[in-house]
Structure formats: C-alpha cells, structure tokens
Design a protein around this motif. Structure first.
Motif, PDB file in Angstrom:
ATOM      1  N   ASP A  28     -56.330 -70.968 -23.254  1.00 24.92           N
ATOM      2  CA  ASP A  28     -57.061 -71.902 -22.388  1.00 24.92           C
ATOM      3  C   ASP A  28     -56.598 -73.346 -22.603  1.00 24.92           C
ATOM      4  OD1 ASP A  28     -58.480 -69.846 -21.208  1.00 24.92           O
ATOM      5  OD2 ASP A  28     -60.300 -70.176 -22.395  1.00 24.92           O
ATOM      6  N   ALA A  29     -56.368 -73.746 -23.855  1.00 27.76           N
ATOM      7  CA  ALA A  29     -55.941 -75.119 -24.139  1.00 27.76           C
ATOM      8  C   ALA A  29     -54.558 -75.396 -23.564  1.00 27.76           C
ATOM      9  CB  ALA A  29     -55.945 -75.367 -25.648  1.00 27.76           C
ATOM     10  N   HIS A  31     -53.065 -73.753 -21.097  1.00 32.59           N
ATOM     11  CA  HIS A  31     -53.156 -73.688 -19.636  1.00 32.59           C
ATOM     12  C   HIS A  31     -53.776 -74.969 -19.061  1.00 32.59           C
ATOM     13  CE1 HIS A  31     -53.357 -71.938 -15.674  1.00 32.59           C
ATOM     14  NE2 HIS A  31     -54.652 -72.173 -15.632  1.00 32.59           N
ATOM     15  N   ALA A  32     -54.789 -75.496 -19.723  1.00 33.73           N
ATOM     16  CA  ALA A  32     -55.452 -76.711 -19.235  1.00 33.73           C
ATOM     17  C   ALA A  32     -54.551 -77.935 -19.330  1.00 33.73           C
ATOM     18  CB  ALA A  32     -56.742 -76.953 -20.020  1.00 33.73           C
ATOM     19  N   SER A  37     -48.553 -70.621 -16.538  1.00 29.55           N
ATOM     20  CA  SER A  37     -49.435 -69.575 -16.025  1.00 29.55           C
ATOM     21  C   SER A  37     -48.892 -68.181 -16.332  1.00 29.55           C
ATOM     22  CB  SER A  37     -49.631 -69.723 -14.519  1.00 29.55           C
ATOM     23  OG  SER A  37     -48.392 -69.614 -13.846  1.00 29.55           O
ATOM     24  N   ARG A  74     -58.753 -63.547 -17.425  1.00 35.75           N
ATOM     25  CA  ARG A  74     -58.039 -64.702 -16.867  1.00 35.75           C
ATOM     26  C   ARG A  74     -57.122 -64.235 -15.724  1.00 35.75           C
ATOM     27  NH1 ARG A  74     -61.513 -66.321 -19.573  1.00 35.75           N
ATOM     28  NH2 ARG A  74     -61.499 -68.011 -21.110  1.00 35.75           N
TER      29      ARG A  74
END
Length: 89
Positions: A28-29, A31-32, A37, A74
């Motif tokens: 998540d970190a 990707h943010a 992706s 996800r």
C-alpha cells in the motif's frame, strides 16, 4: 517517464518482518507513493542472516495463499505469483 511501466518483485517478508499485515502495508505504501501497479511476489520470505541464497529458495515455507489474498484484496493491482510453481495446469 509516463510511458514506462514499473513493477516490483519482492519476497513476502524478511527476517522477523513477515506478517501478512506488514506485506500489505508495504504494498500500500509503495502503491500510494508511485505508479507501481504490478507486483511479482516470490511466495516465501527470506532470511538475511542464517540462510544461504540457495537455502532461501527452499527453506522458508511457501505462502501462495498470501499472494492470492493480496490479489483478491487489491483488485486494482496486477499480482503475479512467483516461487514454487510446479505447474500452470
């Protein structure tokens, strides 16, 4: 550049950082903070101290279920299973 796709290939964890929650936080970190992706996940953790590279390919248990779970949780990410795949049938 926007026309270059970047992927990440990694293990599920390292040493004592090997919970599913830590993996999810890492994904998540990254990707943010980026356009990554595509995730190629070797379905076992590694030990930086105590195992040789050859042992790291066989000793830590495979956790294919973590890769499947991440792909399910996800769906916007492309998640690729790597490690211990004996057949695609």
């Amino acid at each position: 550049p926007p026309h270059v796709q970047v992927s990440v290939k990694c293990r599920l964890g390292v040493d004592d950082m090997d919970s599913y929650e830590e993996l999810l936080g890492f994904v998540d970190a990254v990707h943010a903070a980026s356009d990554v992706s595509v995730w190629i996940l070797h379905a076992r953790k590694c030990w930086l101290h105590g195992l040789t590279p050859a042992q790291n390919r066989t000793v830590p248990p495979l956790r294919h279920e973590w890769v499947y779970r991440l792909a399910h949780e996800r769906p916007a990410l492309k998640v690729v299973l790597n490690g211990g795949v004996k057949s695609v049938a």
